[in-house]
Write a protein that holds these residues in place. Structure first.
Motif, mmCIF file in Angstrom:
data_model
loop_
_atom_site.group_PDB
_atom_site.id
_atom_site.type_symbol
_atom_site.label_atom_id
_atom_site.label_comp_id
_atom_site.label_asym_id
_atom_site.label_seq_id
_atom_site.Cartn_x
_atom_site.Cartn_y
_atom_site.Cartn_z
ATOM 1 N N ARG A 139 8.646 6.709 -10.288
ATOM 2 C CA ARG A 139 7.251 6.259 -10.219
ATOM 3 C C ARG A 139 7.104 4.825 -10.749
ATOM 4 N NH1 ARG A 139 5.318 10.367 -12.258
ATOM 5 N NH2 ARG A 139 5.277 9.762 -14.449
ATOM 6 N N ARG A 149 0.834 -1.205 0.000
ATOM 7 C CA ARG A 149 0.000 0.000 0.000
ATOM 8 C C ARG A 149 0.867 1.253 0.000
ATOM 9 N NH1 ARG A 149 -1.277 3.183 4.010
ATOM 10 N NH2 ARG A 149 -0.745 1.666 5.639
ATOM 11 N N ASN A 166 1.991 -7.288 -4.204
ATOM 12 C CA ASN A 166 0.580 -7.673 -4.367
ATOM 13 C C ASN A 166 0.440 -9.036 -5.016
ATOM 14 O OD1 ASN A 166 -0.686 -5.420 -3.192
ATOM 15 N ND2 ASN A 166 -0.437 -4.202 -5.064
ATOM 16 N N THR A 193 5.950 1.564 -8.543
ATOM 17 C CA THR A 193 4.763 0.822 -9.002
ATOM 18 C C THR A 193 5.086 -0.655 -9.150
ATOM 19 O OG1 THR A 193 3.904 2.773 -10.161
ATOM 20 C CG2 THR A 193 3.059 0.631 -10.863
ATOM 21 N N ALA A 195 5.225 -2.304 -5.711
ATOM 22 C CA ALA A 195 3.872 -2.569 -5.194
ATOM 23 C C ALA A 195 3.274 -3.782 -5.876
ATOM 24 C CB ALA A 195 2.978 -1.343 -5.399
ATOM 25 N N ALA A 196 3.429 -3.860 -7.213
ATOM 26 C CA ALA A 196 2.865 -4.985 -7.965
ATOM 27 C C ALA A 196 3.532 -6.299 -7.552
ATOM 28 C CB ALA A 196 3.045 -4.734 -9.465
ATOM 29 N N ARG A 232 2.425 7.369 -6.442
ATOM 30 C CA ARG A 232 1.560 8.499 -6.800
ATOM 31 C C ARG A 232 2.240 9.839 -6.497
ATOM 32 N NH1 ARG A 232 -2.334 5.135 -4.378
ATOM 33 N NH2 ARG A 232 -2.296 6.378 -2.451
ATOM 34 N N TYR A 236 4.007 1.497 -1.064
ATOM 35 C CA TYR A 236 4.699 1.631 -2.347
ATOM 36 C C TYR A 236 3.779 2.301 -3.373
ATOM 37 C CZ TYR A 236 8.930 -1.111 -1.339
ATOM 38 O OH TYR A 236 10.140 -1.558 -0.848
ATOM 39 N N SER A 237 2.519 1.912 -3.388
ATOM 40 C CA SER A 237 1.564 2.521 -4.312
ATOM 41 C C SER A 237 1.380 4.006 -4.015
ATOM 42 C CB SER A 237 0.210 1.804 -4.226
ATOM 43 O OG SER A 237 0.318 0.469 -4.656
ATOM 44 N N GLU A 238 1.301 4.333 -2.723
ATOM 45 C CA GLU A 238 1.168 5.734 -2.322
ATOM 46 C C GLU A 238 2.405 6.522 -2.736
ATOM 47 O OE1 GLU A 238 1.425 8.027 1.913
ATOM 48 O OE2 GLU A 238 -0.054 6.400 1.791
#
Length: 379
Positions: A365, A350, A376, A369, A372-373, A357, A352-354
């Protein structure tokens, strides 16, 4: 015409004109006019003394302009008696330009642009390409900067710290267009080390060299970022590292430690480790403690939290991070990394995604991303 020679001579020639009494903007314009004339004349009739030729022609250009304004006639008569330039004054003239271009009345962006133009000898087009802005926009920025410093008197010692910050801003721009700004910043800082015996100038040069040595390993073929721990250290330039360490050791021996020396010491410890696992994180934390003492910088405190996480474990790093403002740039990315190391992959994904952004550039970026992927996909 030898572009490298012209770039080396430009700041010295501007400095001679300023010392003779020309305003900075008028001197810079006169030298640019002289360079245009050199482009026409030198290929067929190269001068034996390129600097003397440029000084003579630029001074004539300045006087031509001065004669067109009656308000300048008195100053023109005064400066006509100024003695001819001597080799011993070249370093002083160029050093004065460094301080003028880093004047506190200028914004950082304007100071960088003016430094690259007047001291670096780059064209407006080259600077605009490096900053990915239209040439007209950069021309306006440089013109405003020249007007701002046109009446500044160089009768007091300049602020070395301000000059160094401007050069570090240049270095951190990296590479765009046909000008390698990192290499240009190193060239200018080397030049500055020959003009002033200041340990922080040496500290900045060491820092630049140590970071630049890792450049070949920082990105993959597709342009994506490679984190320090994952870099192929055989691609680091060991000759540049050795030079950086040598410069740093001579600076530290003077026992007047400043922030650039502290940052260079941290970079040297990273460079000294054959593998990421062999990094001396305990000593790095100690240097971050010194850097925080010197600067009280939130960025230094943020990087210190990462080092604490490596030296004492991720929970110690998270505790150090908890003391900092969550709105700091890269705060979410650091938190994500430390939570992942602590085994909390859900929170890490979460964060990493923040962080992605909030990233300020596309490469960072994309890297966040992907992090995060990756998490996940495994949760």
């Amino acid at each position: 015409m030898d572009e490298g020679l012209v770039r080396r001579l430009t700041p010295a020639v501007i400095g001679v004109l300023v010392r003779r009494g020309a305003g900075f903007a008028a001197a810079e314009d006169a030298v640019q006019d002289a360079l245009v004339e050199a482009l026409r004349a030198w290929p067929d009739d190269p001068p034996r003394d390129p600097k003397g030729w440029l000084v003579t022609v630029a001074w004539r250009k300045f006087l031509d302009g001065a004669r067109a304004e009656s308000s300048r006639r008195q100053r023109e008569e005064r400066v006509l008696e100024w003695p001819a330039p001597t080799p011993g004054r070249e370093a002083d003239d160029t050093l004065a330009l460094y301080f003028l271009c880093a004047h506190p009345s200028l914004t950082p962006a304007s100071a960088v642009a003016l430094t690259l133009r007047a001291v670096g000898g780059l064209t407006t087009r080259q600077i605009a390409q490096a900053y990915l802005v239209p040439e007209a926009t950069m021309a306006q920025r440089i013109s405003r900067a020249k007007r701002t410093v046109s009446d500044v008197r160089l009768d007091r010692p300049g602020d070395v710290a301000t000059v160094l910050r401007v050069l570090y801003l240049v270095f951190n721009e990296g590479y765009s267009g046909d000008v390698d700004l990192a290499a240009e910043a190193i060239r200018l800082t080397r030049q500055l080390t020959t003009m002033t015996d200041h340990e922080e100038v040496a500290g900045l040069l060491a820092l630049m060299l140590l970071h630049h040595a890792r450049r070949p390993a920082r990105t993959r073929a597709d342009g994506s970022l490679v984190p320090l721990a994952e870099q192929d250290r055989t691609r680091w330039d060991t000759e540049i590292i050795a030079e950086g360490v040598d410069v740093l050791q001579h600076a530290l021996a003077r026992q007047r430690i400043g922030e650039f020396q502290a940052q260079a010491a941290i970079a040297a410890l990273h460079a000294d480790a054959l593998t990421a696992a062999e990094t001396d994180w305990v000593q790095i934390v100690e240097w971050y403690d010194e850097l925080v003492r010197l600067t009280d910088s939130p960025v230094a405190r943020l990087n210190r939290a990462v080092a604490v996480g490596e030296a004492d474990g991720p929970r110690a790093g998270l505790a150090a991070l908890a003391e900092l403002d969550g709105s700091l740039p890269r705060h979410s990315a650091v938190a994500a990394y430390l939570h992942e190391r602590d085994g909390d992959t859900v929170v890490a994904a979460r964060l990493y995604s923040e962080a992605a952004r909030l990233a300020s550039n596309a490469a960072e970026r994309d890297h966040l991303t992907r992090q995060a992927a990756r998490l996940n996909a495994t949760s």
